[in-house]
Design a protein around this motif. Structure first.
Motif, short mmCIF file in Angstrom:
data_model
loop_
_atom_site.label_atom_id
_atom_site.label_comp_id
_atom_site.label_asym_id
_atom_site.label_seq_id
_atom_site.Cartn_x
_atom_site.Cartn_y
_atom_site.Cartn_z
N ASP A 1 5.92 26.64 -22.31
CA ASP A 1 7.27 26.18 -22.57
C ASP A 1 7.29 25.27 -23.80
O ASP A 1 6.60 24.24 -23.83
N THR A 2 8.10 25.60 -24.80
CA THR A 2 8.13 24.85 -26.05
C THR A 2 8.68 23.44 -25.85
O THR A 2 8.15 22.48 -26.39
N LEU B 34 2.49 23.48 -34.89
CA LEU B 34 2.75 24.10 -36.19
C LEU B 34 1.62 25.04 -36.59
O LEU B 34 1.85 26.13 -37.11
N GLN B 35 0.39 24.62 -36.33
CA GLN B 35 -0.76 25.43 -36.69
C GLN B 35 -0.78 26.75 -35.91
O GLN B 35 -1.08 27.81 -36.45
N GLU B 36 -0.43 26.68 -34.63
CA GLU B 36 -0.43 27.87 -33.80
C GLU B 36 0.71 28.82 -34.12
O GLU B 36 0.64 30.01 -33.81
N SER B 37 1.77 28.31 -34.75
CA SER B 37 2.93 29.15 -35.04
C SER B 37 2.90 29.74 -36.44
O SER B 37 3.78 30.55 -36.77
N PHE C 101 7.16 34.39 -39.86
CA PHE C 101 8.23 35.28 -40.31
C PHE C 101 8.84 36.07 -39.15
O PHE C 101 10.02 36.42 -39.19
N SER C 102 8.07 36.37 -38.13
CA SER C 102 8.60 37.12 -37.00
C SER C 102 9.30 36.23 -35.98
O SER C 102 10.33 36.61 -35.40
N THR C 103 8.75 35.03 -35.73
CA THR C 103 9.34 34.09 -34.76
C THR C 103 9.37 32.69 -35.37
O THR C 103 8.56 31.82 -35.02
N PRO C 104 10.27 32.45 -36.32
CA PRO C 104 10.28 31.15 -37.03
C PRO C 104 10.62 29.96 -36.16
O PRO C 104 10.29 28.83 -36.51
N ARG C 105 11.26 30.19 -34.99
CA ARG C 105 11.63 29.06 -34.14
C ARG C 105 10.41 28.30 -33.62
O ARG C 105 10.51 27.12 -33.30
N LEU C 106 9.26 28.97 -33.54
CA LEU C 106 8.06 28.29 -33.06
C LEU C 106 7.63 27.17 -34.01
O LEU C 106 7.05 26.18 -33.57
N ALA C 107 7.88 27.35 -35.30
CA ALA C 107 7.57 26.30 -36.27
C ALA C 107 8.75 25.37 -36.49
O ALA C 107 8.56 24.22 -36.93
N LEU C 108 9.95 25.85 -36.20
CA LEU C 108 11.15 25.04 -36.44
C LEU C 108 11.17 23.79 -35.58
O LEU C 108 11.40 22.68 -36.09
N TRP C 109 10.90 23.92 -34.28
CA TRP C 109 11.08 22.79 -33.37
C TRP C 109 10.05 21.68 -33.59
O TRP C 109 10.44 20.52 -33.72
N PRO C 110 8.76 21.97 -33.68
CA PRO C 110 7.83 20.86 -33.98
C PRO C 110 8.03 20.29 -35.38
O PRO C 110 7.89 19.08 -35.58
N ALA D 226 9.93 15.70 -38.62
CA ALA D 226 10.84 15.21 -39.66
C ALA D 226 11.76 14.12 -39.13
O ALA D 226 11.96 13.08 -39.78
N LEU D 227 12.34 14.33 -37.95
CA LEU D 227 13.27 13.34 -37.39
C LEU D 227 12.54 12.06 -37.00
O LEU D 227 13.07 10.95 -37.18
N ALA D 228 11.32 12.18 -36.47
CA ALA D 228 10.56 10.99 -36.10
C ALA D 228 10.20 10.17 -37.34
O ALA D 228 10.35 8.94 -37.35
#
Length: 300
Positions: free
Chosen positions: A60-61, A229-232, A237-246, A251-253
């Motif tokens: 779970d992300t 980020l490393q795992e995503s 390119f196929s599932t960009p949301r995996l890198a988007l959330w971390p 960035a916000l932190a």
């Protein structure tokens, strides 16, 4: 007298508060087990019990983000603590001995410059080669690399405090240097150290994420934003949301701690805030910048 609370301080405090809230909440509750591998949920889209979806292992992300916030804050607190505990006394000693014992001050600062030449990443690689990569290695590397910043800031602030009337009176009365440092210097430079700690925390978050991304930080199965980020990256390119959330969390932190540090600097130093407001008014009214600069120098 302290300054008014500005928008940057409020926004930074809210962002930092959200990160802290996620970290504290992860101790007692997460939507799912963050380290549970479920092949049936591999790359599950958001929804159906997975608020932000699942990664390529079926984890779970959102649960990983929550525990990753805890890991990030843990590394940041320990790393900044190491830097403050080592760097602040060195800076105070260097600032108090800049006159009569100038050689000691120069020695401390030259060693400080030598440490400053080694970034956290290089220190982590060196320590990882000797002791093995891990969270402890990341904390020590980030902490040691941040020591020069605290030493420089505390030295500059100490030199300003040492020429004040109350410190000169205390020294004339025969107070020991240790008593002067603890009773007069440290309390009066604490605001500067608080601001430096906030800024250094943002740097520590980036450093921990970079080290985890390269494999020198937090080891699996403990969740980490950098390793997410490393795992995503292979599915960027196929599932960009995996890198988007971390990436968004990092960035916000970092933005939150930077805004918090900048806001605390204005709040704890109203003179600086007045200088900035005067400079902005002079720019709007078309006054020469050097005239505003002269007034700022006179006020300082």
């Amino acid at each position: 007298m302290r300054g008014r609370i500005n928008a940057g301080l409020v926004i930074g405090g809210v962002l930092v508060g959200l990160v802290v809230l996620l970290a504290l909440l992860s101790f007692g509750w997460t939507p799912r087990d963050p380290v549970l591998v479920d092949a049936a949920a591999k790359l599950h889209e958001p929804g159906g019990g997975y608020l932000l979806g699942a990664d390529k292992f079926g984890r779970d992300t959102f649960s990983q983000l929550m525990v990753g916030a805890r890991t990030t804050l843990y590394v940041g607190v320990v790393a900044v603590g190491i830097a403050a505990i080592i760097g602040t006394p060195l800076g105070i000693i260097a600032g108090m001995t800049s006159g009569r014992l100038g050689w000691l001050s120069e020695l401390i600062m030259r060693v400080n410059d030598l440490v400053f030449a080694f970034p956290a990443l290089l220190l982590a690689i060196m320590l990882g080669a000797v002791y093995g990569a891990g969270t402890l290695t990341a904390m020590i590397a980030i902490g040691v690399a941040t020591v020069p910043a605290f030493a420089r800031v505390s030295r500059a602030a100490t030199m300003q405090v040492m020429v004040t009337d109350y410190v000169l009176a205390a020294r004339a009365a025969g107070r020991r240097r240790t008593a002067v440092a603890l009773r007069h210097v440290l309390p009066n430079i604490s605001s500067v150290l608080i601001v430096q700690a906030s800024v250094s925390f943002a740097i520590a978050i980036l450093a921990e994420a970079a080290l985890s991304f390269l494999g020198f930080g937090t080891r699996p199965p403990i969740p980490s934003w950098g390793r997410m980020l490393q795992e995503s990256q292979e599915l960027l390119f196929s599932t960009p949301r995996l890198a988007l959330w971390p990436g968004l969390a990092i960035a916000l932190a970092v933005l939150g701690f930077n805004l918090l540090g900048d806001g605390l600097r204005d709040y704890l130093d109203p003179k600086l805030r007045r200088i900035r407001e005067r400079t902005r008014r002079s720019e709007r009214s078309g006054r020469p910048r050097d005239e505003a600069g002269r007034e700022a120098s006179e006020e300082r």
